[in-house]
Design a protein around this motif. Structure first.
Motif, PDB file in Angstrom:
ATOM      1  N   PRO A  63       0.821  -1.209   0.000  1.00 37.56           N
ATOM      2  CA  PRO A  63       0.000   0.000   0.000  1.00 37.56           C
ATOM      3  C   PRO A  63       0.855   1.260   0.000  1.00 37.56           C
ATOM      4  CG  PRO A  63       0.068  -0.949   2.196  1.00 37.56           C
ATOM      5  CD  PRO A  63       0.825  -1.900   1.302  1.00 37.56           C
ATOM      6  N   GLY A  64       0.180   2.399  -0.118  1.00 43.42           N
ATOM      7  CA  GLY A  64       0.849   3.690  -0.043  1.00 43.42           C
ATOM      8  C   GLY A  64       1.045   4.335  -1.395  1.00 43.42           C
ATOM      9  N   TRP A  65       0.685   5.622  -1.484  1.00 45.95           N
ATOM     10  CA  TRP A  65       0.829   6.375  -2.733  1.00 45.95           C
ATOM     11  C   TRP A  65       1.714   7.615  -2.581  1.00 45.95           C
ATOM     12  CZ3 TRP A  65      -5.107   6.075  -4.155  1.00 45.95           C
ATOM     13  CH2 TRP A  65      -5.374   4.820  -4.716  1.00 45.95           C
ATOM     14  N   ASP A  66       1.892   8.136  -1.387  1.00 46.24           N
ATOM     15  CA  ASP A  66       2.754   9.306  -1.166  1.00 46.24           C
ATOM     16  C   ASP A  66       4.176   8.853  -0.865  1.00 46.24           C
ATOM     17  OD1 ASP A  66       0.703  11.120  -1.479  1.00 46.24           O
ATOM     18  OD2 ASP A  66       0.407  11.471   0.656  1.00 46.24           O
ATOM     19  N   VAL A  67       5.158   9.581  -1.373  1.00 49.86           N
ATOM     20  CA  VAL A  67       6.548   9.169  -1.136  1.00 49.86           C
ATOM     21  C   VAL A  67       7.502  10.347  -1.229  1.00 49.86           C
ATOM     22  CG1 VAL A  67       6.949   8.593  -3.576  1.00 49.86           C
ATOM     23  CG2 VAL A  67       8.334   7.496  -1.811  1.00 49.86           C
ATOM     24  N   ALA A  68       8.529  10.278  -0.396  1.00 53.16           N
ATOM     25  CA  ALA A  68       9.728  11.107  -0.544  1.00 53.16           C
ATOM     26  C   ALA A  68      10.923  10.176  -0.407  1.00 53.16           C
ATOM     27  CB  ALA A  68       9.786  12.194   0.522  1.00 53.16           C
ATOM     28  N   GLY A  69      11.953  10.426  -1.208  1.00 54.16           N
ATOM     29  CA  GLY A  69      13.120   9.563  -1.142  1.00 54.16           C
ATOM     30  C   GLY A  69      14.210  10.018  -2.082  1.00 54.16           C
ATOM     31  N   VAL A  70      15.090   9.086  -2.422  1.00 50.90           N
ATOM     32  CA  VAL A  70      16.277   9.376  -3.219  1.00 50.90           C
ATOM     33  C   VAL A  70      16.305   8.448  -4.427  1.00 50.90           C
ATOM     34  CG1 VAL A  70      18.802   9.440  -3.220  1.00 50.90           C
ATOM     35  CG2 VAL A  70      17.534  10.094  -1.161  1.00 50.90           C
ATOM     36  N   VAL A  71      16.603   8.994  -5.584  1.00 47.93           N
ATOM     37  CA  VAL A  71      16.694   8.182  -6.793  1.00 47.93           C
ATOM     38  C   VAL A  71      17.880   7.222  -6.667  1.00 47.93           C
ATOM     39  CG1 VAL A  71      17.051   8.166  -9.278  1.00 47.93           C
ATOM     40  CG2 VAL A  71      15.628   9.947  -8.236  1.00 47.93           C
ATOM     41  N   GLU A  72      17.572   5.933  -6.749  1.00 47.79           N
ATOM     42  CA  GLU A  72      18.587   4.883  -6.629  1.00 47.79           C
ATOM     43  C   GLU A  72      19.058   4.397  -7.998  1.00 47.79           C
ATOM     44  OE1 GLU A  72      20.687   2.080  -3.957  1.00 47.79           O
ATOM     45  OE2 GLU A  72      19.612   3.955  -3.653  1.00 47.79           O
ATOM     46  N   GLN A  73      18.151   4.434  -8.968  1.00 44.79           N
ATOM     47  CA  GLN A  73      18.467   3.939 -10.309  1.00 44.79           C
ATOM     48  C   GLN A  73      17.499   4.582 -11.294  1.00 44.79           C
ATOM     49  OE1 GLN A  73      18.429  -0.354 -10.540  1.00 44.79           O
ATOM     50  NE2 GLN A  73      18.382  -0.391 -12.779  1.00 44.79           N
ATOM     51  N   ILE A  74      17.975   4.821 -12.513  1.00 46.87           N
ATOM     52  CA  ILE A  74      17.091   5.345 -13.565  1.00 46.87           C
ATOM     53  C   ILE A  74      17.025   4.346 -14.707  1.00 46.87           C
ATOM     54  CG2 ILE A  74      17.466   7.767 -12.975  1.00 46.87           C
ATOM     55  CD1 ILE A  74      19.397   7.945 -15.340  1.00 46.87           C
ATOM     56  N   GLY A  75      15.851   4.282 -15.319  1.00 44.52           N
ATOM     57  CA  GLY A  75      15.698   3.417 -16.475  1.00 44.52           C
ATOM     58  C   GLY A  75      16.194   4.100 -17.731  1.00 44.52           C
ATOM     59  N   PRO A  76      16.186   3.367 -18.862  1.00 42.98           N
ATOM     60  CA  PRO A  76      16.614   3.960 -20.134  1.00 42.98           C
ATOM     61  C   PRO A  76      15.770   5.182 -20.499  1.00 42.98           C
ATOM     62  CG  PRO A  76      16.401   1.570 -20.316  1.00 42.98           C
ATOM     63  CD  PRO A  76      15.830   1.945 -18.994  1.00 42.98           C
ATOM     64  N   ASP A  77      16.431   6.149 -21.101  1.00 46.15           N
ATOM     65  CA  ASP A  77      15.781   7.364 -21.594  1.00 46.15           C
ATOM     66  C   ASP A  77      15.002   8.065 -20.482  1.00 46.15           C
ATOM     67  OD1 ASP A  77      15.079   9.360 -23.373  1.00 46.15           O
ATOM     68  OD2 ASP A  77      13.329   8.287 -24.133  1.00 46.15           O
ATOM     69  N   THR A  78      15.704   8.359 -19.407  1.00 47.66           N
ATOM     70  CA  THR A  78      15.099   9.090 -18.284  1.00 47.66           C
ATOM     71  C   THR A  78      16.015  10.264 -17.926  1.00 47.66           C
ATOM     72  OG1 THR A  78      14.275   6.962 -17.484  1.00 47.66           O
ATOM     73  CG2 THR A  78      14.021   8.829 -16.017  1.00 47.66           C
TER      74      THR A  78
END
Length: 307
Positions: A63-78
């Motif tokens: 569950p859960g829709w709200d979030v704060a955090g740190v980008v750990e990985q990006i996908g292609p073309d991001t």
């Protein structure tokens, strides 16, 4: 990763702290290492099956829709983000499944926005659903300087932010609240009124000619709304679809990175104040849900996923 999950619809007893694989990251997506998430009533309503007619669920659900955090990985073309960026998001997806009460969550890049340096993770996580709902509803009311607006449940999560956004438009705000919460509305510049029997008369004492707009964040108040609304007035509800039968608009919040960025800017500038009650570790989501269900929260309930 550690994640709070449920493998069937039900009450708080179906929640379980489990180990799940870290989500995969596809094109145009980001993997966020979650620091904070926040509880909204919709979280436990979804868990009870309340949106099953609208949305498929893939069990086990996080569950859960709200979030704060740190980008750990990006996908292609991001290109929008880089590893290490602090981000926030209203991360509602089309399927109920991989939510934010976990150590990691994958999100479409277009759902996320950067958190300003001056905004804490607590504030950023508390803001998305309530803030975007407030923003969408106040924009739909098209308020301007000199309007008078009645906000039902003005001291609640959405209403507290909507009151501030309405005041910033130059509107006079009347807000329903309990006696215990009247003071925090007064501090904003809102005129508080007690909800319950006789509400129409109390609103008329403040606005004898009626109000120009009404925002309903609680439900079961349509009769009062229509009784105090001036001819041609605007009204919205996030709880009662029956408003559409009376010229009103039934609203659902959407993921909106640009809108969230604007709200975060207001928080960073000190122009929007958040009301945060308490924080729970990840393994106490059930207790956070209980507090929300019982109406005991005096502000936003946060989940510290690092604990």
């Amino acid at each position: 990763m550690r994640a709070m999950t449920y493998d069937r619809y039900g009450d708080n007893a179906v929640l379980e702290l489990t180990e799940l694989p870290t989500p995969k990251v596809g094109p145009g997506q980001i993997l966020v290492r979650v620091t904070r998430a926040s509880v909204n009533p919709v979280d436990w309503k979804v868990m009870a099956g309340g949106l099953d007619a609208m949305m498929d669920a893939h069990f086990p659900v996080v569950p859960g829709w709200d979030v704060a955090g740190v980008v750990e990985q990006i996908g292609p073309d991001t290109p929008e983000f880089a590893v290490g960026d602090r981000v926030a998001s209203y991360g509602r997806k089309m399927v109920v499944s991989g939510g934010t009460f976990a150590e990691y969550v994958t999100l479409p890049a277009e759902f996320a926005t950067m958190i300003p340096d001056g905004v804490t993770d607590d504030a950023a996580a508390a803001l998305p659903l309530t803030g975007l709902t407030a923003k969408r509803s106040i924009e739909a009311l098209d308020l301007s300087d000199g309007d008078t607006v009645l906000i039902h449940a003005a001291s609640g999560g959405v209403g507290y932010l909507a009151s501030q956004l309405a005041l910033a438009k130059g509107a006079t705000v009347i807000g329903t609240a309990s006696e215990a919460n009247a003071g925090k509305l007064t501090a904003l510049g809102v005129t508080p009124v007690a909800y319950g029997d006789g509400l129409e008369d109390r609103v008329r004492e403040i606005a004898p000619d009626g109000v120009d707009a009404v925002a309903d964040y609680i439900g079961d108040v349509l009769d009062v709304t229509l009784a105090v609304l001036t001819e041609g007035g605007r009204h919205v509800s996030i709880t009662d679809p029956a408003v559409t039968e009376h010229g009103g608009r039934w609203l659902w919040v959407r993921p909106d990175a640009a809108g969230l960025a604007e709200l975060l800017r207001l928080v960073d500038a000190g122009e929007l104040t958040l009301d945060i009650d308490r924080t729970y570790p990840l393994d106490q989501v059930a207790e956070a849900f209980r507090v929300s269900q019982a109406g005991e929260a005096k502000g936003k309930l946060l989940i510290d996923v690092t604990r």
